[in-house]
Design a protein around this motif. Structure first.
Motif, PDB file in Angstrom:
ATOM      1  N   THR A   1       0.833  -1.197   0.000  1.00 38.17           N
ATOM      2  CA  THR A   1       0.000   0.000   0.000  1.00 38.17           C
ATOM      3  C   THR A   1       0.871   1.253   0.000  1.00 38.17           C
ATOM      4  O   THR A   1       1.324   1.721   1.053  1.00 38.17           O
ATOM      5  CB  THR A   1      -0.924   0.020   1.235  1.00 38.17           C
ATOM      6  OG1 THR A   1      -1.651  -1.211   1.297  1.00 38.17           O
ATOM      7  CG2 THR A   1      -1.904   1.181   1.164  1.00 38.17           C
ATOM      8  N   VAL A   2       1.139   1.780  -1.193  1.00 37.16           N
ATOM      9  CA  VAL A   2       1.890   3.033  -1.320  1.00 37.16           C
ATOM     10  C   VAL A   2       0.900   4.184  -1.253  1.00 37.16           C
ATOM     11  O   VAL A   2       0.048   4.340  -2.127  1.00 37.16           O
ATOM     12  CB  VAL A   2       2.680   3.087  -2.643  1.00 37.16           C
ATOM     13  CG1 VAL A   2       3.445   4.410  -2.741  1.00 37.16           C
ATOM     14  CG2 VAL A   2       3.642   1.906  -2.736  1.00 37.16           C
ATOM     15  N   ALA A   3       1.007   5.008  -0.217  1.00 44.60           N
ATOM     16  CA  ALA A   3       0.040   6.090  -0.002  1.00 44.60           C
ATOM     17  C   ALA A   3       0.362   7.342  -0.801  1.00 44.60           C
ATOM     18  O   ALA A   3      -0.521   8.154  -1.080  1.00 44.60           O
ATOM     19  CB  ALA A   3      -0.028   6.431   1.486  1.00 44.60           C
ATOM     20  N   GLY A   4       1.633   7.520  -1.193  1.00 48.60           N
ATOM     21  CA  GLY A   4       1.999   8.712  -1.941  1.00 48.60           C
ATOM     22  C   GLY A   4       3.485   8.771  -2.195  1.00 48.60           C
ATOM     23  O   GLY A   4       4.270   8.003  -1.631  1.00 48.60           O
ATOM     24  N   ALA A   5       3.887   9.702  -3.078  1.00 49.44           N
ATOM     25  CA  ALA A   5       5.295   9.869  -3.444  1.00 49.44           C
ATOM     26  C   ALA A   5       5.675  11.335  -3.356  1.00 49.44           C
ATOM     27  O   ALA A   5       4.894  12.212  -3.751  1.00 49.44           O
ATOM     28  CB  ALA A   5       5.553   9.349  -4.850  1.00 49.44           C
ATOM     29  N   LEU A   6       6.869  11.597  -2.844  1.00 53.33           N
ATOM     30  CA  LEU A   6       7.350  12.969  -2.709  1.00 53.33           C
ATOM     31  C   LEU A   6       7.529  13.608  -4.076  1.00 53.33           C
ATOM     32  O   LEU A   6       7.123  14.747  -4.311  1.00 53.33           O
ATOM     33  CB  LEU A   6       8.673  12.966  -1.938  1.00 53.33           C
ATOM     34  CG  LEU A   6       9.350  14.317  -1.719  1.00 53.33           C
ATOM     35  CD1 LEU A   6       8.468  15.230  -0.882  1.00 53.33           C
ATOM     36  CD2 LEU A   6      10.702  14.129  -1.040  1.00 53.33           C
ATOM     37  N   SER A   7       8.138  12.882  -5.007  1.00 55.82           N
ATOM     38  CA  SER A   7       8.376  13.392  -6.347  1.00 55.82           C
ATOM     39  C   SER A   7       7.510  12.643  -7.343  1.00 55.82           C
ATOM     40  O   SER A   7       7.555  11.417  -7.424  1.00 55.82           O
ATOM     41  CB  SER A   7       9.852  13.231  -6.727  1.00 55.82           C
ATOM     42  OG  SER A   7      10.066  13.622  -8.059  1.00 55.82           O
ATOM     43  N   LEU A   8       6.711  13.381  -8.105  1.00 50.49           N
ATOM     44  CA  LEU A   8       5.862  12.759  -9.121  1.00 50.49           C
ATOM     45  C   LEU A   8       6.598  12.563 -10.435  1.00 50.49           C
ATOM     46  O   LEU A   8       6.111  11.879 -11.315  1.00 50.49           O
ATOM     47  CB  LEU A   8       4.613  13.618  -9.353  1.00 50.49           C
ATOM     48  CG  LEU A   8       3.696  13.781  -8.137  1.00 50.49           C
ATOM     49  CD1 LEU A   8       2.493  14.623  -8.504  1.00 50.49           C
ATOM     50  CD2 LEU A   8       3.272  12.433  -7.595  1.00 50.49           C
ATOM     51  N   GLY A   9       7.767  13.165 -10.594  1.00 52.43           N
ATOM     52  CA  GLY A   9       8.590  13.002 -11.789  1.00 52.43           C
ATOM     53  C   GLY A   9      10.021  12.849 -11.356  1.00 52.43           C
ATOM     54  O   GLY A   9      10.487  13.534 -10.459  1.00 52.43           O
ATOM     55  N   ASP A  10      10.759  11.962 -11.999  1.00 54.13           N
ATOM     56  CA  ASP A  10      12.115  11.662 -11.529  1.00 54.13           C
ATOM     57  C   ASP A  10      13.061  12.849 -11.643  1.00 54.13           C
ATOM     58  O   ASP A  10      14.070  12.903 -10.956  1.00 54.13           O
ATOM     59  CB  ASP A  10      12.671  10.481 -12.316  1.00 54.13           C
ATOM     60  CG  ASP A  10      11.873   9.219 -12.035  1.00 54.13           C
ATOM     61  OD1 ASP A  10      11.630   8.938 -10.859  1.00 54.13           O
ATOM     62  OD2 ASP A  10      11.479   8.545 -12.996  1.00 54.13           O
ATOM     63  N   ALA A  11      12.755  13.778 -12.518  1.00 56.12           N
ATOM     64  CA  ALA A  11      13.629  14.937 -12.668  1.00 56.12           C
ATOM     65  C   ALA A  11      13.024  16.187 -12.046  1.00 56.12           C
ATOM     66  O   ALA A  11      13.563  17.273 -12.204  1.00 56.12           O
ATOM     67  CB  ALA A  11      13.913  15.184 -14.147  1.00 56.12           C
ATOM     68  N   ALA A  12      11.895  16.021 -11.364  1.00 59.51           N
ATOM     69  CA  ALA A  12      11.169  17.197 -10.885  1.00 59.51           C
ATOM     70  C   ALA A  12      11.297  17.361  -9.379  1.00 59.51           C
ATOM     71  O   ALA A  12      11.161  16.404  -8.627  1.00 59.51           O
ATOM     72  CB  ALA A  12       9.700  17.093 -11.269  1.00 59.51           C
ATOM     73  N   THR A  13      11.561  18.588  -8.945  1.00 61.83           N
ATOM     74  CA  THR A  13      11.515  18.918  -7.529  1.00 61.83           C
ATOM     75  C   THR A  13      10.081  19.263  -7.173  1.00 61.83           C
ATOM     76  O   THR A  13       9.453  20.079  -7.839  1.00 61.83           O
ATOM     77  CB  THR A  13      12.421  20.124  -7.219  1.00 61.83           C
ATOM     78  OG1 THR A  13      13.767  19.801  -7.579  1.00 61.83           O
ATOM     79  CG2 THR A  13      12.354  20.489  -5.743  1.00 61.83           C
ATOM     80  N   PRO A  14       9.518  18.633  -6.147  1.00 61.35           N
ATOM     81  CA  PRO A  14       8.110  18.883  -5.829  1.00 61.35           C
ATOM     82  C   PRO A  14       7.871  20.327  -5.389  1.00 61.35           C
ATOM     83  O   PRO A  14       8.697  20.936  -4.710  1.00 61.35           O
ATOM     84  CB  PRO A  14       7.834  17.901  -4.684  1.00 61.35           C
ATOM     85  CG  PRO A  14       9.170  17.616  -4.091  1.00 61.35           C
ATOM     86  CD  PRO A  14      10.144  17.676  -5.225  1.00 61.35           C
ATOM     87  N   GLY A  15       6.742  20.873  -5.787  1.00 59.64           N
ATOM     88  CA  GLY A  15       6.378  22.225  -5.404  1.00 59.64           C
ATOM     89  C   GLY A  15       5.759  22.271  -4.030  1.00 59.64           C
ATOM     90  O   GLY A  15       5.419  21.242  -3.436  1.00 59.64           O
ATOM     91  N   ALA A  16       5.577  23.479  -3.527  1.00 59.56           N
ATOM     92  CA  ALA A  16       5.045  23.666  -2.179  1.00 59.56           C
ATOM     93  C   ALA A  16       3.643  23.083  -2.043  1.00 59.56           C
ATOM     94  O   ALA A  16       3.302  22.484  -1.015  1.00 59.56           O
ATOM     95  CB  ALA A  16       5.042  25.156  -1.831  1.00 59.56           C
ATOM     96  N   ALA A  17       2.824  23.225  -3.074  1.00 57.94           N
ATOM     97  CA  ALA A  17       1.457  22.726  -3.006  1.00 57.94           C
ATOM     98  C   ALA A  17       1.438  21.205  -2.870  1.00 57.94           C
ATOM     99  O   ALA A  17       0.649  20.644  -2.099  1.00 57.94           O
ATOM    100  CB  ALA A  17       0.679  23.164  -4.241  1.00 57.94           C
TER     101      ALA A  17
END
Length: 321
Positions: A230-246
């Motif tokens: 059960t993976v609830a979520g991922a910090l980065s949605l793209g391998d080259a992308a830094t996640p935004g504040a939202a």
């Protein structure tokens, strides 16, 4: 009296068609693929690898010497442009002389789409189901490898690894018919080892299958689907992308609402953002995972080491041990 046998043998090897066939020069992209190919080649040869130790397969630049190796290889086994757009550009740009084999496109490969969450319904021992999923393949991911379309991290499903061993043995046997039987026997032995490993990992993970957790990036769908995790979520949605504040705000909310027990950083990335995300929450910081295996010792044992290590780290944190 001087023996003429050495001269006779030397003369035989000089006759066209009588010299021992050369084992093909084989190159691979990432450590799990190199491990599978090494198992099939066995004592006949050692496949090369492009990804340097500790590197990220999503964002890699070839050195000139590696470009020459790629150009001159007889066989190149790689995942495909969905994971490595940089390698696709290199293959097209330098006109590789040998044959390139995209494993994501090989027979029997189960391909999932990003965003799918179906941890219980994949009967991976049925290769007909793999073929149906393969037919549903959609185009290539964009050059930034954002997470939509086909998930390329398919080696994390051991049923795909078994299917790829068949492809690897077939391709090597075509390039080197004299040793085709050896390649096939080695592939069969490797499949048996993976099947045994798979059963052991499943038994290890079953007690924590319903316990939610967070990961650094969306690379674990195949592993989670196969073992019912059960993976609830991922910090980065793209391998080259830094996640935004939202997204960080939303993920922190998800961590609380889902009851996530752990979050797992990754070996090739700074864990600071992961630690900050769960600061002052009950979510525990697990050990760093390494889905590409580039922090491990390269070689035929790497695939099993990668899979067993991932299972052990997940179990350790989720079970509270």
């Amino acid at each position: 009296m001087t023996s003429r046998l050495p001269l006779f043998l030397a003369a035989l090897t000089a006759v066209p068609g009588l010299a021992q066939a050369a084992v093909p020069d084989v190159l691979t992209d990432i450590p799990p693929v190199q491990s599978l190919v090494a198992q099939v080649m066995g004592d006949l040869g050692q496949p090369g690898i492009l990804l340097s130790q500790g590197s990220d397969p999503h964002d890699f630049q070839l050195r000139p010497s590696q470009a020459r190796d790629l150009q001159n290889a007889n066989l190149v086994f790689w995942i495909g442009p969905e994971l490595e757009p940089w390698l696709e550009r290199a293959i097209e740009g330098i006109e590789v002389k040998g044959e390139t084999v995209e494993l994501l496109e090989s027979p029997g490969t189960y391909r999932r789409q990003f965003g799918e969450n179906d941890p219980h319904d994949h009967a991976h021992d049925e290769h007909d189901a793999h073929e149906e999923a393969a037919d549903a393949h959609e185009g290539e991911a964009d050059a930034g490898h954002m997470h939509d379309g086909t998930d390329p991290h398919a080696w994390l499903d051991p049923a795909n690894a078994e299917a790829w061993l068949d492809t690897i043995a077939t391709q090597l046997g075509s390039a080197d018919p004299e040793n085709a039987a050896t390649y096939r026997a080695n592939a069969d032995a490797a499949k048996a080892r993976i099947e045994a490993m798979d059963a052991e990992i499943r038994a290890e993970l079953t007690p924590v299958a319903e316990k939610p957790f967070l990961v650094f990036h969306d690379a674990y769908g195949y592993f989670a689907d196969h073992y019912g995790l059960t993976v609830a979520g991922a910090l980065s949605l793209g391998d080259a992308a830094t996640p935004g504040a939202a997204h960080l705000t939303e993920l922190r909310k998800t961590a609380t609402e889902s009851g996530a027990l752990c979050i797992f950083p990754e070996a090739q990335h700074d864990p600071k953002m992961v630690s900050q995300l769960v600061q002052d929450t009950p979510v525990k910081l697990g050990e760093a995972l390494d889905p590409s295996g580039s922090s491990l010792e390269y070689g035929p044992e790497l695939y099993e080491t990668l899979m067993r290590s991932m299972a052990q780290k997940l179990t350790s944190c989720l079970s509270g041990s």
